[in-house]
Write a protein that holds these residues in place. Structure first.
Motif, mmCIF file in Angstrom:
data_model
loop_
_atom_site.group_PDB
_atom_site.id
_atom_site.type_symbol
_atom_site.label_atom_id
_atom_site.label_comp_id
_atom_site.label_asym_id
_atom_site.label_seq_id
_atom_site.Cartn_x
_atom_site.Cartn_y
_atom_site.Cartn_z
ATOM 1 N N LEU A 29 0.863 -1.701 -0.311
ATOM 2 C CA LEU A 29 0.326 0.092 0.082
ATOM 3 C C LEU A 29 0.777 1.652 0.105
ATOM 4 N N ALA A 30 0.834 1.888 -0.997
ATOM 5 C CA ALA A 30 1.252 3.350 -1.300
ATOM 6 C C ALA A 30 -0.078 4.523 -1.232
ATOM 7 N N VAL A 31 0.747 5.757 -0.711
ATOM 8 C CA VAL A 31 -0.164 7.170 -0.853
ATOM 9 C C VAL A 31 0.219 8.230 -1.728
ATOM 10 N N THR A 32 -0.403 9.120 -2.213
ATOM 11 C CA THR A 32 -0.366 9.778 -3.253
ATOM 12 C C THR A 32 -1.681 11.239 -3.036
ATOM 13 N N SER A 33 -0.694 12.144 -2.863
ATOM 14 C CA SER A 33 -1.645 13.548 -3.223
ATOM 15 C C SER A 33 -1.557 14.094 -4.682
ATOM 16 N N ASP A 34 -1.666 13.557 -5.644
ATOM 17 C CA ASP A 34 -0.978 13.154 -6.812
ATOM 18 C C ASP A 34 -1.971 12.274 -8.024
ATOM 19 N N LEU A 35 -3.198 13.465 -8.282
ATOM 20 C CA LEU A 35 -3.826 12.296 -9.033
ATOM 21 C C LEU A 35 -3.814 11.497 -10.400
ATOM 22 N N ALA A 36 -2.439 12.602 -11.099
ATOM 23 C CA ALA A 36 -1.972 11.564 -11.982
ATOM 24 C C ALA A 36 -0.785 11.052 -11.855
ATOM 25 N N GLU A 37 -0.434 10.979 -10.818
ATOM 26 C CA GLU A 37 -0.015 9.416 -9.969
ATOM 27 C C GLU A 37 -1.292 8.372 -10.241
ATOM 28 N N VAL A 38 -2.403 8.240 -9.568
ATOM 29 C CA VAL A 38 -2.749 7.557 -9.360
ATOM 30 C C VAL A 38 -3.798 7.088 -10.303
ATOM 31 N N ALA A 39 -4.027 8.155 -11.594
ATOM 32 C CA ALA A 39 -4.366 7.349 -13.556
ATOM 33 C C ALA A 39 -3.148 6.398 -13.755
ATOM 34 N N ALA A 40 -2.417 7.107 -13.490
ATOM 35 C CA ALA A 40 -1.175 6.005 -14.152
ATOM 36 C C ALA A 40 -0.769 4.748 -13.955
#
Length: 332
Positions: free
Chosen positions: A60-71
């Motif tokens: 499980l990783a985390v992000t606040s970047d929607l571009a990273e989500v989509a990729a």
């Protein structure tokens, strides 16, 4: 398992579902809109604010970047509050491909229009976008603690429902599938309104008899609206209907029930909201459900009285008296 999934919403429910998928061997990316909160999750490897006893699995990783989500994945599971649902999808859209699949564990209607959430997905993306709703009796803390839980995944595309079930299903988490997307959505939205009503009654000091009556007659209201909107009656007798209604109306892990308790004990709406400190979906759902009942001419007296308590300043005790004073009639 080679599947990947991105989960949008780093509150209690989104975090619990991300932990569940990751524990099941699915590489998972959890997104939150607040970079500071996400930085804290990355540092602590747990969500101390919402699920302090659940450590993050390695996958499980985390992000606040929607571009990273989509990729990361074209399978997106949305678990943000209903008022943020459409705006979150609009912000996500520029980054995703035409192959995107959208699921949601959000429960409620679109606050601006009263639309069901699958209608919002079709509006923002397309009517061909694979869409699925996850609902049923499930508190985030119990899922994170690996206590046995059963939910329903509804989609008009059986293969997509099965794919999600494969990701979430485990020895302690049973995922059933359904084709009744509308029924599952209506059950998940309206039960929050009825949980507020039940909490109000308990806050006023009424007993188990009152609680059982409100749940039973409340279920009738869910069925009336759900069938009118295109749902199937058997759905409302299952996990996403009766099961979720019982859970949310009877256990104090429910924010909506605790909110109703506070109102019944004499606190005003503002004070009750501050006491909970998290999103209370039933407040907006009460308005949208009441307006839908008015639009379609559906008799929903418990919903109506709850709406009047929340939006017209009606005293909770008067609301109960109004329900009891209704004309005598056959049950069915």
């Amino acid at each position: 398992m080679n599947k990947k999934i991105s989960v949008l919403g780093a509150g209690s429910w989104g975090t619990a579902l991300a932990i569940l998928a990751a524990r099941n061997g699915c590489p998972t990316l959890l997104w939150g809109h607040n970079p500071d909160h996400i930085a804290t999750l990355a540092r602590d490897r747990q969500n101390r604010r919402y699920l302090p006893d659940a450590a993050f699995p390695e996958s499980l990783a985390v992000t606040s970047d929607l571009a990273e989500v989509a990729a990361f994945s074209n399978l997106i599971l949305v678990a943000v509050p209903s008022h943020a649902f459409k705006d979150t999808l609009i912000k996500l859209k520029p980054y995703v491909s035409d192959e995107v699949k959208i699921a949601w564990a959000t429960k409620g209607f679109n606050p601006q229009t009263g639309a069901l959430l699958h209608e919002i997905v079709a509006e923002v993306f397309s009517t061909q976008t694979p869409a699925a709703a996850i609902s049923g009796p499930s508190f985030a803390r119990e899922v994170a603690a690996e206590l046995p839980t059963a939910i329903t995944i509804a989609s008009s595309q059986p293969d997509f429902a099965s794919q999600l079930a494969d990701i979430l299903h485990s020895g302690r988490f049973r995922a059933y599938t359904s084709s009744d997307l509308i029924g599952v959505e209506v059950g998940g939205a309206v039960k929050n309104v009825l949980a507020i009503a039940t909490g109000i009654a308990d806050g006023l000091g009424f007993g188990a008899n009152t609680r059982a009556a409100l749940i039973t007659r409340g279920l009738t209201e869910v069925i009336r609206l759900g069938i009118k909107l295109g749902g199937k009656q058997e759905t409302f007798m299952g996990l996403a209907g009766l099961g979720d209604l019982i859970l949310t109306s009877t256990d104090n892990q429910s924010r909506n029930r605790r909110f109703g308790l506070a109102l019944g004990q004499g606190k005003d709406r503002t004070a009750a909201t501050q006491e909970i400190g998290q999103e209370i979906e039933g407040v907006s759902a009460a308005k949208e459900t009441f307006l839908l009942a008015q639009k379609y001419g559906i008799e929903m007296p418990i919903t109506e009285q709850t709406y009047k308590v929340l939006y017209e300043g009606l005293a909770p005790l008067t609301a109960v008296q109004n329900l009891l004073a209704r004309e005598q009639k056959p049950e069915s």
